[in-house]
Design an enzyme around this catalytic site. Structure first.
Site, PDB file in Angstrom:
ATOM      1  N   SER A 176      42.531  29.435  -1.184  1.00 44.06           N
ATOM      2  CA  SER A 176      41.701  28.723  -2.169  1.00 44.06           C
ATOM      3  C   SER A 176      41.165  29.741  -3.167  1.00 44.06           C
ATOM      4  O   SER A 176      40.575  30.744  -2.767  1.00 44.06           O
ATOM      5  CB  SER A 176      40.508  28.058  -1.489  1.00 44.06           C
ATOM      6  OG  SER A 176      40.931  27.054  -0.605  1.00 44.06           O
ATOM      7  N   ARG A 220      31.392  30.206   3.054  1.00 39.49           N
ATOM      8  CA  ARG A 220      32.188  31.297   2.476  1.00 39.49           C
ATOM      9  C   ARG A 220      31.328  32.491   2.066  1.00 39.49           C
ATOM     10  O   ARG A 220      31.599  33.164   1.074  1.00 39.49           O
ATOM     11  CB  ARG A 220      32.983  30.827   1.255  1.00 39.49           C
ATOM     12  CG  ARG A 220      34.076  29.832   1.547  1.00 39.49           C
ATOM     13  CD  ARG A 220      35.182  30.451   2.403  1.00 39.49           C
ATOM     14  NE  ARG A 220      36.338  29.588   2.441  1.00 39.49           N
ATOM     15  CZ  ARG A 220      36.485  28.567   3.290  1.00 39.49           C
ATOM     16  NH1 ARG A 220      35.566  28.310   4.186  1.00 39.49           N
ATOM     17  NH2 ARG A 220      37.570  27.825   3.244  1.00 39.49           N
ATOM     18  N   GLU A 277      36.560  32.443  -5.418  1.00 40.26           N
ATOM     19  CA  GLU A 277      36.308  32.807  -4.023  1.00 40.26           C
ATOM     20  C   GLU A 277      36.684  34.256  -3.709  1.00 40.26           C
ATOM     21  O   GLU A 277      35.945  34.942  -2.999  1.00 40.26           O
ATOM     22  CB  GLU A 277      37.073  31.837  -3.103  1.00 40.26           C
ATOM     23  CG  GLU A 277      36.577  31.885  -1.683  1.00 40.26           C
ATOM     24  CD  GLU A 277      37.519  31.206  -0.715  1.00 40.26           C
ATOM     25  OE1 GLU A 277      38.513  31.850  -0.323  1.00 40.26           O
ATOM     26  OE2 GLU A 277      37.268  30.059  -0.342  1.00 40.26           O
TER      27      GLU A 277
HETATM   28  N1  EPU Z   1      42.686  17.373  -3.735  1.00 41.84           N
HETATM   29  C1  EPU Z   1      43.279  16.792  -4.812  1.00 41.84           C
HETATM   30  N2  EPU Z   1      44.199  17.523  -5.531  1.00 41.84           N
HETATM   31  C2  EPU Z   1      44.526  18.789  -5.187  1.00 41.84           C
HETATM   32  C3  EPU Z   1      43.913  19.384  -4.071  1.00 41.84           C
HETATM   33  C4  EPU Z   1      42.978  18.656  -3.353  1.00 41.84           C
HETATM   34  O1  EPU Z   1      43.007  15.651  -5.176  1.00 41.84           O
HETATM   35  O2  EPU Z   1      45.367  19.378  -5.871  1.00 41.84           O
HETATM   36  C5  EPU Z   1      41.744  16.588  -2.925  1.00 41.84           C
HETATM   37  C6  EPU Z   1      42.392  16.215  -1.597  1.00 41.84           C
HETATM   38  O3  EPU Z   1      43.105  15.026  -1.684  1.00 41.84           O
HETATM   39  C7  EPU Z   1      41.220  16.082  -0.679  1.00 41.84           C
HETATM   40  C8  EPU Z   1      40.216  17.071  -1.255  1.00 41.84           C
HETATM   41  O4  EPU Z   1      40.628  17.362  -2.575  1.00 41.84           O
HETATM   42  O5  EPU Z   1      40.665  14.796  -0.756  1.00 41.84           O
HETATM   43  C9  EPU Z   1      40.083  18.333  -0.422  1.00 41.84           C
HETATM   44  O6  EPU Z   1      41.342  18.989  -0.316  1.00 41.84           O
HETATM   45  P1  EPU Z   1      41.785  19.761   1.042  1.00 41.84           P
HETATM   46  O7  EPU Z   1      41.592  18.883   2.202  1.00 41.84           O
HETATM   47  O8  EPU Z   1      43.128  20.346   0.802  1.00 41.84           O
HETATM   48  O9  EPU Z   1      40.714  20.905   1.227  1.00 41.84           O
HETATM   49  P2  EPU Z   1      39.964  21.838   0.183  1.00 41.84           P
HETATM   50  O10 EPU Z   1      38.551  21.385   0.078  1.00 41.84           O
HETATM   51  O11 EPU Z   1      40.749  21.914  -1.068  1.00 41.84           O
HETATM   52  C10 EPU Z   1      39.061  23.559   1.929  1.00 41.84           C
HETATM   53  C11 EPU Z   1      39.048  25.044   2.099  1.00 41.84           C
HETATM   54  C12 EPU Z   1      40.395  25.534   2.628  1.00 41.84           C
HETATM   55  C13 EPU Z   1      40.636  24.863   3.968  1.00 41.84           C
HETATM   56  C14 EPU Z   1      40.626  23.338   3.767  1.00 41.84           C
HETATM   57  C15 EPU Z   1      40.742  22.592   5.068  1.00 41.84           C
HETATM   58  C16 EPU Z   1      37.497  25.899   0.420  1.00 41.84           C
HETATM   59  C17 EPU Z   1      37.331  26.610  -0.885  1.00 41.84           C
HETATM   60  N3  EPU Z   1      38.751  25.687   0.822  1.00 41.84           N
HETATM   61  O12 EPU Z   1      40.029  23.254   0.919  1.00 41.84           O
HETATM   62  O13 EPU Z   1      40.287  26.933   2.830  1.00 41.84           O
HETATM   63  O14 EPU Z   1      41.875  25.259   4.527  1.00 41.84           O
HETATM   64  O15 EPU Z   1      39.366  22.929   3.167  1.00 41.84           O
HETATM   65  O16 EPU Z   1      39.548  22.686   5.763  1.00 41.84           O
HETATM   66  O17 EPU Z   1      36.504  25.564   1.046  1.00 41.84           O
HETATM   67  C18 EPU Z   1      40.679  29.041   1.792  1.00 41.84           C
HETATM   68  O18 EPU Z   1      39.453  29.208   1.784  1.00 41.84           O
HETATM   69  O19 EPU Z   1      41.461  29.940   1.342  1.00 41.84           O
HETATM   70  C19 EPU Z   1      41.230  27.795   2.286  1.00 41.84           C
HETATM   71  C20 EPU Z   1      42.531  27.512   2.212  1.00 41.84           C
END
Ligand code: EPU
Length: 338
Positions: A238, A165, A334
């Site tokens: 995010s 990012r 972010e």
């Molecule tokens: N989780 C929770 N509770 C929540 C949200 C997430 O327990 O309320 C847990 C999920 O169960 C999972 C983990 O956290 O085990 C990761 O969640 P998720 O797969 O939704 O991905 P993320 O790490 O929250 C990142 C990116 C997203 C991208 C997704 C998919 C960042 C800051 N965000 O989110 O990017 O779409 O992975 O690759 O790196 C963005 O940057 O705007 C964005 C949406």
């Protein structure tokens, strides 16, 4: 030729839907448009702000200065060799439409980045990423237009200094360039990437073909289920980066919280799922004034209506304080803040 508009409303120009206005506003459709604005006496010496889709932006208040809304169009195949297609797009092109266009031409590579809001020119600035792919993986070069001189400059992958990012455009070159065109290198023998659990499952459940177009559809389905549509509820994706912590801190946290979600990094550090940390602090679906953390993804800050930059800042600080207190981890916002 572009027009300079004064007191321009920005609510429709930021996906969080914060109400604010720009002292001056201009649509930039070409390098000539930019040069005309830079030469205009009315805005001499004022700060310049480059606006793409406004999907990674918090407006702290009215913008004192000139907002340059990038609307540079164009999509074309620049050249091809035995290994790859080189495809260029104007900085103002809608990112998702561009990705869909590459897939329709039969060029794979960007499918995992389907449905990310924003523009082509903004994509390299924060090295957008999702489902195991980052824009740097298919990036070739871009053309930057200087905001202070008439210079145009090419930045290759190395000079962009991409990381999670992040890029040189958020660091030492921040605020100095408007991105006019980006060239992507899309390999002809690219393999689809489905290591991210959600995508693999979606391909199976929806019986989608294991092709770039199939993966794009899987990503679209997953994103529609998990992430709020900014056209319906204001948000900037995010809101925090997933924090990187040392192996020592990760091990200590895992002892205390066995369900901790973390990803091992090549350098030995760990990336923690900020959404999980925020969720554990009870913020999922919880509101503070007109804003809140989204009920299906605690990492996404949403505007339930009428939020100001101050409301967003208050929630950001409350969440940061709780995560710091409970886990000893600092969350970094972010979006860009004006
Ligand atoms: N989780 C929770 N509770 C929540 C949200 C997430 O327990 O309320 C847990 C999920 O169960 C999972 C983990 O956290 O085990 C990761 O969640 P998720 O797969 O939704 O991905 P993320 O790490 O929250 C990142 C990116 C997203 C991208 C997704 C998919 C960042 C800051 N965000 O989110 O990017 O779409 O992975 O690759 O790196 C963005 O940057 O705007 C964005 C949406």
């Amino acid at each position: 030729m572009t027009e300079l508009l004064s007191g321009f409303p920005l609510q429709a120009c930021n996906t969080l839907g914060v109400r604010a206005s720009a002292q001056w506003f201009a649509r930039i459709r070409s390098h000539a448009d930019l040069l005309a604005v830079l030469a205009d006496d009315r805005v001499a010496g004022l700060p310049l702000y480059v606006l793409g889709g406004g999907s990674n932006l918090v407006l702290g208040g009215d913008v004192a200065g000139v907002v340059l809304k990038v609307e540079i169009p164009g999509r074309r195949l620049v050249r091809e060799d035995d290994e790859a297609w080189y495809v260029a797009a104007g900085g103002g092109e809608n990112w998702h439409d561009f990705v869909q266009w590459t897939l329709a031409q039969g060029y794979g590579g960007l499918e995992n980045l389907s449905l990310i809001p924003g523009t082509v020119g903004a994509a390299p600035v924060q090295n957008i990423g999702a489902y195991g792919v980052e824009v740097q993986d298919c990036f070739f070069e871009l053309t930057g237009y200087s905001l202070s001189t008439k210079e145009t400059r090419r930045f290759d992958k190395h000079t962009c200094r991409f990381s999670y990012r992040d890029s040189v455009f958020k660091q030492e070159e921040a605020g100095r360039w408007l991105i006019g065109e980006v060239v992507f290198r899309l390999p002809k023998r690219a393999e689809i990437r489905t290591t991210y659990g959600d995508i693999e499952r979606e391909l199976e459940v929806s019986a989608l073909p294991r092709t770039p177009a199939g993966v794009a559809q899987a990503v679209i389905n997953v994103r529609r289920r998990k992430l709020p549509d900014p056209a319906v509820i204001g948000n900037a994706g995010s809101f925090f980066k997933n924090p990187l912590v040392s192996a020592a801190l990760f091990e200590q946290l895992q002892l205390e919280h066995p369900a901790l979600v973390a990803y091992h990094q090549a350098d030995g550090s760990y990336k923690l799922a900020a959404g999980w940390l925020i969720d554990q602090c009870g913020w999922k679906g919880r509101r503070l004034g007109p804003v809140g953390m989204y009920e299906k993804q605690a990492l996404v800050l949403v505007n339930h209506g009428g939020a100001t930059g101050a409301d967003v800042a208050a929630l950001m600080q409350a969440v940061q304080a709780d995560v710091q207190e409970r886990f000893g981890v600092a969350l970094e916002a972010e979006p860009v803040w004006w």
